[in-house]
Scaffold this motif. Structure first.
Motif, short mmCIF file in Angstrom:
data_model
loop_
_atom_site.label_atom_id
_atom_site.label_comp_id
_atom_site.label_asym_id
_atom_site.label_seq_id
_atom_site.Cartn_x
_atom_site.Cartn_y
_atom_site.Cartn_z
N ALA A 185 -20.55 -26.35 0.23
CA ALA A 185 -21.10 -27.22 1.27
C ALA A 185 -21.88 -26.38 2.26
CB ALA A 185 -19.97 -27.96 1.99
N LEU A 186 -23.07 -26.85 2.62
CA LEU A 186 -23.93 -26.11 3.55
C LEU A 186 -24.46 -27.03 4.62
CD1 LEU A 186 -26.23 -24.30 0.94
CD2 LEU A 186 -24.23 -23.33 2.07
N VAL A 187 -24.55 -26.51 5.84
CA VAL A 187 -25.20 -27.24 6.92
C VAL A 187 -26.69 -26.93 6.85
CG1 VAL A 187 -25.53 -27.08 9.42
CG2 VAL A 187 -23.27 -27.48 8.51
N TYR A 188 -27.54 -27.94 7.01
CA TYR A 188 -28.99 -27.68 7.08
C TYR A 188 -29.51 -28.30 8.37
CZ TYR A 188 -29.59 -32.49 5.42
OH TYR A 188 -29.53 -33.85 5.29
N ASN A 189 -30.83 -28.27 8.58
CA ASN A 189 -31.31 -28.63 9.91
C ASN A 189 -31.06 -30.08 10.29
OD1 ASN A 189 -33.24 -29.92 8.40
ND2 ASN A 189 -34.96 -28.66 9.08
N GLY A 190 -30.96 -30.98 9.28
CA GLY A 190 -30.80 -32.38 9.62
C GLY A 190 -29.41 -32.94 9.35
N GLY A 191 -28.53 -32.15 8.75
CA GLY A 191 -27.21 -32.70 8.41
C GLY A 191 -26.40 -31.71 7.60
N VAL A 192 -25.58 -32.27 6.68
CA VAL A 192 -24.70 -31.43 5.88
C VAL A 192 -24.88 -31.78 4.41
CG1 VAL A 192 -22.33 -30.66 5.58
CG2 VAL A 192 -23.04 -31.59 7.76
N LEU A 193 -24.98 -30.75 3.55
CA LEU A 193 -25.18 -30.98 2.12
C LEU A 193 -23.96 -30.46 1.36
CD1 LEU A 193 -27.12 -31.61 -0.31
CD2 LEU A 193 -27.90 -29.26 -0.11
N VAL A 194 -23.50 -31.25 0.38
CA VAL A 194 -22.32 -30.87 -0.39
C VAL A 194 -22.66 -30.93 -1.88
CG1 VAL A 194 -20.01 -31.61 -0.99
CG2 VAL A 194 -20.73 -31.75 1.35
N GLY A 195 -22.14 -29.97 -2.66
CA GLY A 195 -22.38 -30.01 -4.11
C GLY A 195 -21.10 -29.72 -4.87
N THR A 196 -20.88 -30.47 -5.96
CA THR A 196 -19.76 -30.16 -6.86
C THR A 196 -20.27 -30.34 -8.28
OG1 THR A 196 -19.02 -32.42 -7.18
CG2 THR A 196 -18.10 -31.26 -5.32
#
Lengths: 248, 235
Positions: B26-37
């Motif tokens: 999971a990574l925070v980016y400039n507009g929100g939070v992105l999650v990958g599985t």
């Protein structure tokens, strides 16, 4: 009136559809000394008149902090108020433990109302003899609620309960349209002016018998100390709500 | 794992997982939070359930993902959804924030750990409530808010990639590329990884869960094709 036939307990209705025991409990609230609350868009202020049982005694406190973001002012049976105060404080603590955030105000008032209603539907119980003014701040905004022994609760822009509170409410009716945009100082002065309307002719407001609590979006619940109260009471002489209208 | 409490009179607790999910990044980016599985649930070393959605939307602005025992994941989803639903009974329009869910899960995990019967999970809660929110709750109930989170083997293989190619103010596309690259590496190196992944992100507009996608892999290396270095047992 054959009231006495239907007023023995909470589980008896009168032919007019009233529960007299609950109504009598509301009378207990009216016997308590006055407390009032008023709110602007950023602050809630609670003001109350403290009673002194005798010359030798201290003054009975009427405002209690529930959590940083919430406080109550009571009118009625102090012992019953202590029970509700303890319940509210415990609920706030548990909510904070589980969620690490402040208990939403309306929700806690709802819980208190549920608890109060429970006491009105049993043969072996009596209603709480205390009315609360609950001031609180949460993500939904600034709140002022009133709870009753009947288990009802209402949200208000400003409200006064207790003895001679009608005089304070009449003051509010004239000036409440100014409260939304008032500064904190104006709000406190309005509160004290309203209390002044409700005191007896031979009584006087001073820093000993009046209690003022403030709560704001960036202000944890705070009791004004004796010096601050003295200053406000002095300012009261010169306070004229009409000048606030001219400002707008 | 035998549940024979009636026979022996002793209560057994689950101490090893059966059906497990893989790494989460999971990574925070400039507009929100992105999650990958990935979309795999393994039964030990067997890749049994290959098309599983492991990203749960708990509320309008919160996602929950975890790696570990999948039945525990499903139970936690039920518990968190219960909180969201029970908020309706108060009629006040106040709903738990992502932080409320994170803290609740931390308390729940800690309680179960104290009874030596843990939720066998590394949990990740991601959300957006005025600001980005990303937290890890591990099997012990430790609660850590962070700008990036990796669980499982991703903690070993992917931190270098994240460190070199990601920062918390990157764009959504850049963050997606980093996660895709990480899962590419994981598929090569982690025996329990899968090449189909799913991404989801939360921003000010709400939650977006994307369709599963296959990571790029390359197998046509000369070394594989011609096996020049191997000694074949044909002699």
């Amino acid at each position: 009136m054959l009231k006495h036939l239907y007023d023995t307990d909470c589980v008896t209705w009168s032919p007019q559809g009233k529960l007299f025991q609950v109504e009598y409990a509301m009378e207990a609230v009216k016997q308590g000394s006055i407390c009032l609350g008023l709110k602007s868009s950023d602050y809630v202020v609670l003001c109350s008149l403290k009673r002194q049982p005798s010359e030798l005694a201290g003054y009975q406190e009427k405002q209690f902090k529930i959590d940083d973001h919430m406080a109550i002012a009571i009118a009625g049976l102090t012992a019953d108020a202590r029970v509700l105060c303890k319940y509210m404080r415990t609920e706030c603590l548990e909510y904070k433990y589980t969620y690490e955030s402040h208990h939403p105000v309306g929700r806690l008032v709802f819980k208190v109302a549920e608890k109060s209603q429970h006491k009105t539907q049993s043969g072996a119980k009596r209603p709480y003899g205390v009315g609360l003014l609950v001031a609180g701040i949460d993500p939904n905004g600034v709140h002022l609620f009133e709870t009753c022994p009947s288990g009802n609760y209402y949200e208000y822009k400003c409200q006064a309960i207790g003895s001679r509170s009608q005089a304070a409410r009449t003051y509010f009716e004239s000036w409440f349209h100014l409260f939304e945009k008032s500064t904190l100082e104006q709000l406190v002065l309005h509160g004290l002016s309203a209390i002044k309307k409700a005191i007896m002719e031979d009584e006087e407001l001073n820093e000993k018998n009046v209690e003022v609590g403030i709560l704001g979006k960036n202000q944890k619940f705070l009791h004004l100390n004796a010096q601050e109260l003295k200053d406000y009471i002095t300012k009261l002489e010169a306070f004229n709500p009409n000048s606030q209208i001219q400002q707008e | 794992m035998i549940f024979n409490s009636e026979i022996s009179g002793q209560q057994e607790h689950t101490t090893s997982p059966v059906v497990t999910g893989g790494s989460v990044i999971a990574l925070v980016y400039n507009g929100g939070v992105l999650v990958g599985t990935d979309t795999l649930c393994s039964y030990g070393s067997m890749a049994t359930f290959k098309n599983v959605q492991k990203i749960a939307q708990i509320s309008k602005n919160t996602i929950y993902v975890s790696s570990g025992e999948f039945s525990d994941f499903q139970q936690v989803v039920r518990e968190l959804a219960k909180i969201d639903r029970s908020a309706l009974q108060y009629d006040d329009g106040v709903h738990p924030s992502p932080k409320d869910y994170g803290n609740y899960l931390a308390r729940l995990s800690y309680k179960k750990r104290c009874k030596i019967n843990p939720l066998y999970l590394q949990n990740v809660i991601a959300g957006f409530d005025n600001d980005k929110y990303l937290a890890l709750v591990d099997i012990y109930g430790t609660y850590l808010e962070s700008k990036f989170i990796t669980t499982g083997f991703a903690s070993y293989f992917c931190k270098a990639i994240i460190s070199n190619y990601w920062n918390e103010n990157c764009s959504l596309d850049q963050a997606k590329q980093v996660i895709r690259e990480c899962f590419k590496v994981l598929f090569c190196r982690d025996c329990r990884a899968h090449d189909v992944i799913q991404l989801a992100y939360v921003d000010a507009q709400g939650t977006h869960i994307e369709e599963p996608e296959r990571v790029e892999t390359k197998w046509d290396f000369n070394g594989f094709k011609y096996r020049a270095n191997e000694k074949l047992h044909t002699q």
